[in-house]
Design an enzyme around this catalytic site. Sequence first.
Site, short mmCIF file in Angstrom:
data_model
loop_
_atom_site.label_atom_id
_atom_site.label_comp_id
_atom_site.label_asym_id
_atom_site.label_seq_id
_atom_site.Cartn_x
_atom_site.Cartn_y
_atom_site.Cartn_z
N ARG A 448 10.07 48.27 -29.72
CA ARG A 448 9.87 49.09 -29.01
C ARG A 448 10.20 50.11 -27.64
O ARG A 448 9.29 50.49 -27.08
CB ARG A 448 7.93 49.62 -29.23
N LYS A 481 -8.64 53.84 -24.35
CA LYS A 481 -7.93 53.97 -25.65
C LYS A 481 -6.99 52.17 -25.10
O LYS A 481 -6.00 53.18 -24.54
CB LYS A 481 -7.62 54.41 -26.41
N TRP A 482 -7.54 51.32 -25.26
CA TRP A 482 -6.43 50.54 -24.80
C TRP A 482 -5.34 49.89 -25.67
O TRP A 482 -6.42 49.38 -26.32
CB TRP A 482 -7.14 48.78 -23.97
N ASP A 483 -4.03 50.20 -25.48
CA ASP A 483 -3.29 49.78 -26.92
C ASP A 483 -2.25 48.63 -26.06
O ASP A 483 -2.11 47.95 -24.36
CB ASP A 483 -2.17 51.08 -26.70
N MET A 484 -1.59 48.02 -27.06
CA MET A 484 -0.66 46.84 -26.84
C MET A 484 -0.08 46.86 -28.13
O MET A 484 -0.36 46.15 -29.23
CB MET A 484 -1.68 46.15 -27.19
N ASN A 485 1.78 47.17 -27.90
CA ASN A 485 2.13 47.62 -29.31
C ASN A 485 3.47 46.61 -29.43
O ASN A 485 4.14 47.14 -30.56
CB ASN A 485 2.30 49.25 -28.57
N CYS A 531 -6.78 48.78 -29.59
CA CYS A 531 -6.06 48.79 -30.26
C CYS A 531 -4.59 48.21 -30.25
O CYS A 531 -4.51 47.97 -29.49
CB CYS A 531 -5.86 50.44 -29.92
N ASP A 553 -3.03 52.48 -37.61
CA ASP A 553 -2.61 53.72 -37.73
C ASP A 553 -2.15 53.79 -38.86
O ASP A 553 -1.67 55.60 -38.96
CB ASP A 553 -0.95 54.06 -37.07
C1 GLA Z 1 0.32 52.71 -31.34
C2 GLA Z 1 -1.03 53.08 -31.64
C3 GLA Z 1 -0.83 54.61 -32.04
C4 GLA Z 1 -0.93 55.43 -30.76
C5 GLA Z 1 0.66 54.86 -30.53
C6 GLA Z 1 0.93 55.96 -28.67
O1 GLA Z 1 0.70 53.10 -32.21
O2 GLA Z 1 -1.68 52.60 -32.15
O3 GLA Z 1 -2.95 54.88 -32.25
O4 GLA Z 1 -1.97 55.25 -30.30
O5 GLA Z 1 0.56 53.77 -29.74
O6 GLA Z 1 2.31 55.50 -28.94
#
Ligand code: GLA
Length: 766
Positions: A448, A481-485, A531, A553
């Site tokens: 990403r 919302k603490w994300d980790m992608n 998340c 998602d």
């Molecule tokens: C991830 C999260 C989504 C959203 C996107 C934003 O994919 O799971 O819910 O927050 O990042 O970039």
Amino acid sequence: MSRSITYDEKRGILRLDTRNTTYAIGITDGLYLGHLFYGPHLPEEDFSVRSAFQRPLSALENKKEMCIFMDSFNFEYPGWGVGDSREGAIRVRDSKGITRTNLLYQGHRISSAKTLIPGLPSTFGGEGDVETLEVDLQDPDTGLFVTLFYSVFAECDVIARRVEIRNTGKEKLVIERALSMSMDMPGRDREGRSFQLMTFYGIWAREFTKDIRPLGFGKTGVSSIVGKTNNRNQPFLGLLSEGATQYSGEVYGMNFLYSGNFASTVEKIFSGDLRVSMGIHPEGFSWTLEPGEVFYTPEAVMTYSDEGISGMTHHFHDMFRKHLIRGKYKDSKRPILINNWEATYFDFDTKKLLDIAKTAHDCGIEMLVMDDGWFGRRNDPDSSLGDWFVNEEKLPGGLKYLSDELEKMGMKFGIWFEPEMVSPDSDLYRAHPDWAITVPGREAALSRNQLVLDVSRADVRDYIIESITKVLSSAKIAYVKWDMNRHLSDLFSAELPPERQGELMHRYVLGVYDLQERLLKAFPDLLLENCSSGGARFDPGMLYYSPQIWTSDDTDAYERIRIQEGAATLYPLSCLGAHVSICPNHVTGRVVPFETRGHVALAGTFGYELDITVLSDEEKELIKKQVKLFHRFNDLIRNGDYYRMHSYQDNRLFDCYGVASKDKSEMLLTMLHVMNQPCCPSRWIHIHGLAPDKLYRITEVKDEPEDSNHASLDGSEAAKASAQEILAHGSTLSNMGINLPCRTGDFMSVLYHIVEVKDAGESVEG
Ligand code: GLA
């Protein structure tokens, strides 16, 4: 009060008793710690039958066959290189390069408490909730000293296990393998049926797919080696009697309170017996232990039920709700939120957000969550991660103005972060390229278009905490919302010496935990939702920090039924992030009725993720009705027991689950006709989870609560019940079942409220 942990000194047997289970450990020859039993609760004093007809196989008396002893003994925590051909739980290399690891019993302690684990998520409980057994083992030839911890949560039928590894010698030791639990057990249940393996696998937008398969000989299991738990495999491992169902058969369940590399393994040997283990994945792992230092393994939780899969589910739900999830929202309703991600993606500004918030507020929604794209110069996923300052072009007046306006409206405010990440196109990366996990001189793999920050470093963590704190202090923010992608690759930490590079993955996870702990300390009222590209870091470790996790998602209600079924097998509904989104769904293109989308999201945290400003009046009215349903049933959904009646994954046609209150006075039953079959006007449903001798009234939940808001009816109210009302005892509803009509159309759902009728007297006849 009877004790959960007892020691029979004469026989050398330690017993761990819960409400319905017994776990027993034997000390053989005063030296070897062996597993005797884990299963249904047994009468006291009965363990002599286990060895009565066995040839004494004493390591002390028969030293010339030591290897046979080591290879056949049922160990509690097996070592390495001492004659056992099965996988060990621990391997430690000394300064001479020797890895022989031989653990012998030293002593034990029993206490009516449980300590937290430094730096790691930990189950907890006060006196009366939990007792702990600590067993000391020592390698006589090195300074290795190991303590096994067993914390018994008697009411929940759960035992939590972990290990402390100490270097009491004068030279350093290198830990190469340090699992959290191991158990040698029979490969067949009490009816002679082989155990099968249950796991949950998946991928992005397809998390939590159940898999039940026969166990072949050799090693099998699930694992992660990407630096975090991921959507490919849950750390969970279940062993089920062949043919076990939701309500019958023996089930062992184990789960891991850890969010990094894990290995959950079953080894089936020639006899059909099993060695089950769970811990940090040994692949690529090493940890140098200087004299006097301690290493703490993460904790594993395990349970046993002879009432099928649902027994295990109830034990884990109660355990996680009471003894793992913390904070202000542990036991309370969460605000209904609307998230702008699927509504706007990166294309939003203050006006758009306030428009969404205004309409949402009119419909009864309580919080606006601003997702990705509010910081740096982030208008797509290609830049700015790490630059946690507000983009005032999009948000003039900053977060303060936005949150003030929301507050005036009566709306709470939440915000998205991805703290562990950095974009190569960011001020942060330009200033500190060595803060990213990359190998110097080699091109790092992007995902990403982003890199992972080395949060094993204290300076990196300090930067993250300072920048998040600044943002959160600049406005009234109730939720993060603490994300980790992405996962970890190109492993190298500029801070660690060469011989400690094998520590990076674990130090990374410890760094994440430290960050979340510090955040919660600074903002104790914050509602944190974890998340990771949906549910790619959904594990019991993260639940210690956030009471809810974004499940997937994939917000298509049809897909969500399946994903949430998998997640709910292990985790309480109160922690499954679930939103109503727009149709055609952005991930699948499928169209599912608005009502069904609401019903599916109700079996989770509940919220919306759509552009509410473009909805029709009719749809907005439906939102108002769904909001009412949330307020009416959320206490039951959060606190009740989850019963799975049918799964469309198995029958391809319909799905049915219920949530019963603990006192069994009511149940909310959700029935989903996934595929319309004109030839089939109704389905027989046997309803589990009700009290056999209680009388219940079953009413379809319409938009308005015409079936009254009361959890139970008294006799006079019941007498007024019309002839059309369905009244039946719990035993009838489970044994005979009930015929529920199908709706015309696909993906149609109906809610039924099943309420105890008290003292109905004669009015109940017929
Ligand atoms: C991830 C999260 C989504 C959203 C996107 C934003 O994919 O799971 O819910 O927050 O990042 O970039």
